[in-house]
Design an enzyme around this catalytic site. Structure first.
Site, PDB file in Angstrom:
ATOM      1  N   LYS A 160      10.236   3.332  87.423  1.00 25.02           N
ATOM      2  CA  LYS A 160      10.765   4.858  86.728  1.00 25.02           C
ATOM      3  C   LYS A 160      11.891   3.891  86.294  1.00 25.02           C
ATOM      4  CE  LYS A 160       8.787   8.782  89.106  1.00 25.02           C
ATOM      5  NZ  LYS A 160       9.263   9.988  89.768  1.00 25.02           N
ATOM      6  N   ARG A 187       4.487   7.419  96.089  1.00 29.32           N
ATOM      7  CA  ARG A 187       3.258   7.847  95.149  1.00 29.32           C
ATOM      8  C   ARG A 187       3.341   6.872  94.612  1.00 29.32           C
ATOM      9  NH1 ARG A 187       4.146   9.819  89.647  1.00 29.32           N
ATOM     10  NH2 ARG A 187       2.289  10.650  89.409  1.00 29.32           N
TER      11      ARG A 187
HETATM   12  N1  HH2 Z   1       6.188  11.530  89.415  1.00 23.96           N
HETATM   13  C1  HH2 Z   1       6.035  11.978  87.708  1.00 23.96           C
HETATM   14  C2  HH2 Z   1       4.970  12.867  88.049  1.00 23.96           C
HETATM   15  N2  HH2 Z   1       4.471  13.331  89.722  1.00 23.96           N
HETATM   16  N3  HH2 Z   1       4.818  13.954  91.542  1.00 23.96           N
HETATM   17  C3  HH2 Z   1       5.720  13.308  92.661  1.00 23.96           C
HETATM   18  N4  HH2 Z   1       5.471  14.336  93.891  1.00 23.96           N
HETATM   19  N5  HH2 Z   1       6.380  12.991  92.800  1.00 23.96           N
HETATM   20  C4  HH2 Z   1       6.912  12.188  91.545  1.00 23.96           C
HETATM   21  O1  HH2 Z   1       7.872  11.777  91.332  1.00 23.96           O
HETATM   22  C5  HH2 Z   1       6.796  12.095  90.146  1.00 23.96           C
HETATM   23  C6  HH2 Z   1       5.551  12.917  90.677  1.00 23.96           C
HETATM   24  C7  HH2 Z   1       6.311  10.728  86.838  1.00 23.96           C
HETATM   25  O2  HH2 Z   1       5.499   9.969  87.122  1.00 23.96           O
HETATM   26  P1  HH2 Z   1       3.635   9.799  86.218  1.00 23.96           P
HETATM   27  O3  HH2 Z   1       2.612  10.214  86.979  1.00 23.96           O
HETATM   28  O4  HH2 Z   1       3.579   7.742  86.580  1.00 23.96           O
HETATM   29  O5  HH2 Z   1       3.836   9.913  84.564  1.00 23.96           O
HETATM   30  P2  HH2 Z   1       4.147  10.994  83.891  1.00 23.96           P
HETATM   31  O6  HH2 Z   1       5.003  12.307  84.458  1.00 23.96           O
HETATM   32  O7  HH2 Z   1       4.793  10.200  82.480  1.00 23.96           O
HETATM   33  O8  HH2 Z   1       2.433  11.107  83.858  1.00 23.96           O
END
Ligand code: HH2
Length: 269
Positions: free
Chosen positions: A203, A237
């Site tokens: 992040k 995660r």
């Molecule tokens: N962070 C993201 C998405 N979903 N769900 C939970 N429970 N906790 C988190 O910290 C979290 C999440 C953001 O990360 P990512 O899926 O890699 O990116 P994007 O939202 O741009 O798809």
């Protein structure tokens, strides 16, 4: 939890797994690397990401969920839409990962009816506004109180408390200092009596601390994974499952603890 983003615009791997075959293959690789849960998402939550309609989100995630679940993997669906969650559960997902913590008024009933697991995450504002100068009196207390209230709302709607995991939402309406304080004081969230999920992999705050681009934040992510587990996280995660497993295995051995399996009991599994 291994991250499977079926999106064109996720912050670290947007576009890489938009093709369903590539997404399925990636999920299978993450499971082979030691992921206990594959978290399949079809809408990016990064600041400024384009909103996705129900049909488009379903077209992205359903074939991937069906393939991974029928291959025997435990799948969560990363969605804030009850309509998407319902279809994803019918396709074999057993956990709903809702970054809006029941922002959709129909979500709790969907989860209660399915008897699935539910992840409730804290976010301040919306993905569009959340990084506009967020402020808190005491970030940990505000996040904990919010999660306690959402947990109570889920239970009041018929979701079994033992199927819920809670997540402070690293990067969702938080400055670098807020994220660091939440990770350091993560153990205080265990007062909620539910497993704590930590999602910090690659992040932006890690980029701010190290000056590294998103593709080069593995070492920084592992530091958070290790100290997060030491602070009380039970679910991580992550994008980089194999490296995280190794780092956490050694950290747990040093701490004299076994890895827990905090899987929501029973339900559809
Ligand atoms: N962070 C993201 C998405 N979903 N769900 C939970 N429970 N906790 C988190 O910290 C979290 C999440 C953001 O990360 P990512 O899926 O890699 O990116 P994007 O939202 O741009 O798809």
């Amino acid at each position: 939890m291994g991250i499977v983003n079926v999106t064109p615009d996720s912050f670290s791997d947007g576009g890489r797994y938009l093709d369903r075959g590539a997404a399925i293959e990636h999920g299978i690789e993450l499971a082979a690397a030691g992921a206990d849960v594959l978290d399949v998402g079809g809408e990016s939550t990064r600041p400024g990401a384009a909103a996705v309609g129900v049909e488009e989100e379903l077209a992205r995630v359903l074939p991937v969920i069906e393939a991974l679940a029928s291959a025997g993997h435990r799948v969560s669906v990363d969605t804030s839409k009850a309509a998407v969650a319902e279809r994803a559960l019918a396709a074999g997902a057993t956990i709903v990962n809702d970054v809006t913590a029941l922002g959709d008024p129909a979500m709790a009933a969907v989860c209660a009816d399915a008897g699935c697991g539910l992840i409730l995450m804290h976010m301040k504002g919306t993905p569009r506004t959340m990084q506009d100068d967020p402020t808190y009196d005491d970030v940990l207390v505000e996040v904990r109180d919010f999660l306690a209230e959402r947990l109570a709302a889920a239970v009041a709607a018929g979701v079994a408390a033992e199927r819920v995991w809670v997540d402070p939402g690293i990067g969702f309406g938080k400055t670098v200092d807020h994220n660091l304080e939440l990770i350091e004081r993560l153990g205080e969230l265990r007062e909620l009596g539910r497993p704590v999920v930590l999602g910090a992999s690659r992040k932006a705050f890690l980029g701010e601390l190290t000056g590294r681009e998103v593709s080069d934040r593995l070492a920084a992510s592992l530091a958070v994974a290790v100290l997060g587990v030491a602070s009380g996280a039970e679910v991580l995660r992550v994008h980089d499952v194999a490296a995280t497993r190794d780092a956490v295995t050694v950290a747990l051995a040093l701490l004299g603890r076994d890895a827990a399996d905090p899987a929501p009991a029973g339900g559809r599994e």
